[in-house]
Design an enzyme around this catalytic site. Structure first.
Site, PDB file in Angstrom:
ATOM      1  N   SER A   9      -9.136 -17.828  27.512  1.00 24.93           N
ATOM      2  CA  SER A   9      -9.549 -16.530  28.157  1.00 24.93           C
ATOM      3  C   SER A   9     -10.658 -15.908  27.729  1.00 24.93           C
ATOM      4  O   SER A   9     -10.630 -15.079  26.648  1.00 24.93           O
ATOM      5  CB  SER A   9      -8.166 -15.710  28.227  1.00 24.93           C
ATOM      6  N   HIS A  41     -11.096 -19.760  31.007  1.00 24.89           N
ATOM      7  CA  HIS A  41     -10.400 -18.736  32.197  1.00 24.89           C
ATOM      8  C   HIS A  41     -11.148 -17.807  32.199  1.00 24.89           C
ATOM      9  O   HIS A  41     -11.742 -16.999  30.934  1.00 24.89           O
ATOM     10  CB  HIS A  41      -8.954 -18.758  31.455  1.00 24.89           C
ATOM     11  N   ASP A  96     -11.169 -13.853  33.485  1.00 25.38           N
ATOM     12  CA  ASP A  96     -10.461 -12.831  34.054  1.00 25.38           C
ATOM     13  C   ASP A  96     -11.331 -11.831  34.632  1.00 25.38           C
ATOM     14  O   ASP A  96     -11.760 -10.851  33.913  1.00 25.38           O
ATOM     15  CB  ASP A  96      -9.512 -12.189  32.725  1.00 25.38           C
ATOM     16  N   MET A 156     -11.414  -8.426  36.759  1.00 25.50           N
ATOM     17  CA  MET A 156     -10.626  -7.237  37.058  1.00 25.50           C
ATOM     18  C   MET A 156     -11.451  -6.103  37.575  1.00 25.50           C
ATOM     19  O   MET A 156     -12.520  -5.884  37.174  1.00 25.50           O
ATOM     20  CB  MET A 156      -9.844  -6.943  35.682  1.00 25.50           C
ATOM     21  N   HIS A 188     -10.054 -16.086  37.497  1.00 25.22           N
ATOM     22  CA  HIS A 188      -8.523 -15.607  38.171  1.00 25.22           C
ATOM     23  C   HIS A 188      -9.002 -14.180  38.379  1.00 25.22           C
ATOM     24  O   HIS A 188      -9.412 -13.415  37.607  1.00 25.22           O
ATOM     25  CB  HIS A 188      -7.723 -15.247  36.731  1.00 25.22           C
ATOM     26  N   MET A 214      -8.035 -10.620  39.500  1.00 23.16           N
ATOM     27  CA  MET A 214      -7.267  -9.343  39.594  1.00 23.16           C
ATOM     28  C   MET A 214      -7.809  -8.516  40.464  1.00 23.16           C
ATOM     29  O   MET A 214      -8.159  -7.323  39.631  1.00 23.16           O
ATOM     30  CB  MET A 214      -6.748  -9.221  38.041  1.00 23.16           C
ATOM     31  N   MET A 270       2.016 -15.548  35.797  1.00 24.10           N
ATOM     32  CA  MET A 270       1.595 -14.681  34.691  1.00 24.10           C
ATOM     33  C   MET A 270       3.047 -14.353  33.704  1.00 24.10           C
ATOM     34  O   MET A 270       4.102 -14.202  34.283  1.00 24.10           O
ATOM     35  CB  MET A 270       1.354 -13.423  35.350  1.00 24.10           C
ATOM     36  N   GLY A 323      -3.793  -7.424  33.427  1.00 25.89           N
ATOM     37  CA  GLY A 323      -4.698  -6.287  33.006  1.00 25.89           C
ATOM     38  C   GLY A 323      -5.120  -5.969  31.667  1.00 25.89           C
ATOM     39  O   GLY A 323      -6.258  -5.538  31.461  1.00 25.89           O
ATOM     40  N   PHE A 324      -4.583  -6.845  30.760  1.00 24.51           N
ATOM     41  CA  PHE A 324      -5.096  -6.951  29.216  1.00 24.51           C
ATOM     42  C   PHE A 324      -4.488  -8.231  28.708  1.00 24.51           C
ATOM     43  O   PHE A 324      -3.609  -8.634  28.871  1.00 24.51           O
ATOM     44  CB  PHE A 324      -4.144  -5.522  28.713  1.00 24.51           C
ATOM     45  N   GLY A 330      -3.557  -9.669  24.760  1.00 24.52           N
ATOM     46  CA  GLY A 330      -2.962  -9.097  23.468  1.00 24.52           C
ATOM     47  C   GLY A 330      -1.491  -8.613  23.799  1.00 24.52           C
ATOM     48  O   GLY A 330      -1.026  -7.970  22.997  1.00 24.52           O
ATOM     49  N   ASP A 374      -0.054 -17.962  31.851  1.00 21.16           N
ATOM     50  CA  ASP A 374      -1.187 -16.868  31.484  1.00 21.16           C
ATOM     51  C   ASP A 374      -0.552 -15.770  30.781  1.00 21.16           C
ATOM     52  O   ASP A 374      -0.022 -14.968  31.599  1.00 21.16           O
ATOM     53  CB  ASP A 374      -1.965 -16.724  32.692  1.00 21.16           C
ATOM     54  N   GLY A 375      -0.860 -15.585  29.594  1.00 14.60           N
ATOM     55  CA  GLY A 375      -0.224 -14.382  29.006  1.00 14.60           C
ATOM     56  C   GLY A 375       0.663 -14.402  27.928  1.00 14.60           C
ATOM     57  O   GLY A 375       1.845 -14.832  27.872  1.00 14.60           O
ATOM     58  N   GLY A 376       0.259 -14.238  26.581  1.00 12.11           N
ATOM     59  CA  GLY A 376       1.001 -14.123  25.540  1.00 12.11           C
ATOM     60  C   GLY A 376       1.437 -15.779  24.890  1.00 12.11           C
ATOM     61  O   GLY A 376       2.388 -15.940  24.178  1.00 12.11           O
ATOM     62  N   GLY A 425      -5.778 -16.307  25.238  1.00 16.27           N
ATOM     63  CA  GLY A 425      -6.726 -15.007  24.592  1.00 16.27           C
ATOM     64  C   GLY A 425      -6.695 -14.743  23.238  1.00 16.27           C
ATOM     65  O   GLY A 425      -7.446 -15.331  22.512  1.00 16.27           O
ATOM     66  N   SER A 426      -5.547 -13.985  23.104  1.00 13.69           N
ATOM     67  CA  SER A 426      -5.722 -13.371  21.742  1.00 13.69           C
ATOM     68  C   SER A 426      -5.281 -14.596  20.498  1.00 13.69           C
ATOM     69  O   SER A 426      -6.050 -14.894  19.594  1.00 13.69           O
ATOM     70  CB  SER A 426      -4.520 -12.442  21.474  1.00 13.69           C
TER      71      SER A 426
HETATM   72  C1  DX5 Z   1      -3.991 -10.904  31.553  1.00 13.55           C
HETATM   73  C2  DX5 Z   1      -4.829 -12.008  31.806  1.00 13.55           C
HETATM   74  C3  DX5 Z   1      -4.930 -13.043  30.700  1.00 13.55           C
HETATM   75  C4  DX5 Z   1      -4.903 -12.429  29.181  1.00 13.55           C
HETATM   76  C5  DX5 Z   1      -4.609 -13.478  28.240  1.00 13.55           C
HETATM   77  O1  DX5 Z   1      -4.390  -9.953  32.651  1.00 13.55           O
HETATM   78  O2  DX5 Z   1      -4.809 -12.763  32.877  1.00 13.55           O
HETATM   79  O3  DX5 Z   1      -5.636 -14.205  31.033  1.00 13.55           O
HETATM   80  O4  DX5 Z   1      -6.426 -12.031  29.069  1.00 13.55           O
HETATM   81  O5  DX5 Z   1      -4.691 -13.039  27.061  1.00 13.55           O
HETATM   82  P1  DX5 Z   1      -3.462 -13.252  26.022  1.00 13.55           P
HETATM   83  O6  DX5 Z   1      -3.316 -14.918  25.974  1.00 13.55           O
HETATM   84  O7  DX5 Z   1      -3.843 -12.450  24.802  1.00 13.55           O
HETATM   85  O8  DX5 Z   1      -2.267 -12.604  26.368  1.00 13.55           O
HETATM   86 ZN    ZN Z   2      -5.768 -14.596  33.632  1.00 16.13          ZN
END
Ligand code: DX5
Ligand code: ZN
Length: 224
Positions: free
Chosen positions: A9, A34, A36, A38, A67, A69, A138, A143-144, A146, A176-178, A198-199
């Site tokens: 991401s 990916h 994001d 927003m 993606h 959002m 999700m 939105g974020f 991490g 997607d996410g964590g 992402g992180s």
């Molecule tokens: C959140 C995004 C995700 C996020 C993933 O709104 O859609 O793609 O950036 O980041 P990690 O993998 O750090 O949760």
């Molecule tokens: Zn995403």
């Protein structure tokens, strides 16, 4: 058996070295990028738009997995398709006429994806599951990057995997996410085949290339 794919991401990347970060993703074996998008309305954060997608298009041959959002995604489909998106994923929460939007994305030559917030039931996708090329689940609040992984989303992945299999759908099931070395195997076992990260990738102490290699090894060890 579908190949299991990694989609870093890019909003978690170091934007001051964007081209280097993208090159490191490519050489480490990432499958997609990916992206994001927003708007500060559907989610609190404002990130990037079509100009950024276009810049990334010039920096990589990796498919761009966009993606959205954003509110009113129908207003921006041409812009993201024109910028070079390979897939465009919209939130069911932002699309009153979801089948129409899915068909519009396809008419623009992009793969069409749908996604849903953690609180939104899988049944909200039933009308479009036969149409989509991709479902994104999700496992954090959008939105974020991490944030902490929401284990209660594992059941939703299983539920959507069963729905897709019952339809004999070839759609990707992306999460997607964590997603990390610890949580990826849980989602893989539940039926996911594309993993956004992402992180876990970009914040790895040895850099994003090592972050991706670690996750690729986790996939190799966990294959169903
Ligand atoms: C959140 C995004 C995700 C996020 C993933 O709104 O859609 O793609 O950036 O980041 P990690 O993998 O750090 O949760
Ligand atoms: Zn995403």
């Amino acid at each position: 058996m579908k190949k299991l794919l990694l989609a870093p991401s890019i909003i978690a990347a170091d934007f001051t070295h964007l081209a280097d970060e993208i090159a490191a993703c490519e050489s480490a074996g990432a499958d997609w990028l990916h992206m994001d998008i927003m708007d500060g309305h559907f989610v609190p954060t404002i990130t990037v738009g079509p100009l950024f997608v276009e810049a990334c298009k010039h920096a990589t041959n990796l498919p761009l997995d966009v993606h959205l959002m954003i509110e009113y995604p129908e207003k921006y489909l041409e812009a993201f398709a024109g910028a070079g998106a390979n897939s465009i994923t919209v939130h069911v929460e932002t699309c009153p006429d979801l089948p129409q939007i899915i068909n519009k994305i396809k008419s623009l030559g992009c793969k069409a994806g749908v996604t849903l917030n953690p609180a939104t039931p899988a049944s909200s996708l039933d009308a479009v599951l036969p149409l989509v090329d991709l479902v994104l689940v999700m496992s954090v609040q959008p939105g974020f990057s991490g944030q902490s992984f929401m284990p209660e989303m594992i059941g939703k992945v299983e539920e959507i995997r069963n729905k897709l299999d019952a339809l004999r759908s070839t759609a990707y099931l992306e999460v997607d996410g964590g997603i990390s070395a610890e949580t990826l195997p849980l989602m893989l076992k539940a039926g996911a085949d594309v993993f956004v990260t992402g992180s876990a990738a970009f914040k790895h102490p040895q850099g994003v290339g090592e972050g991706i290699r670690v996750l690729r090894n986790v996939i190799a060890r966990s294959e169903r």
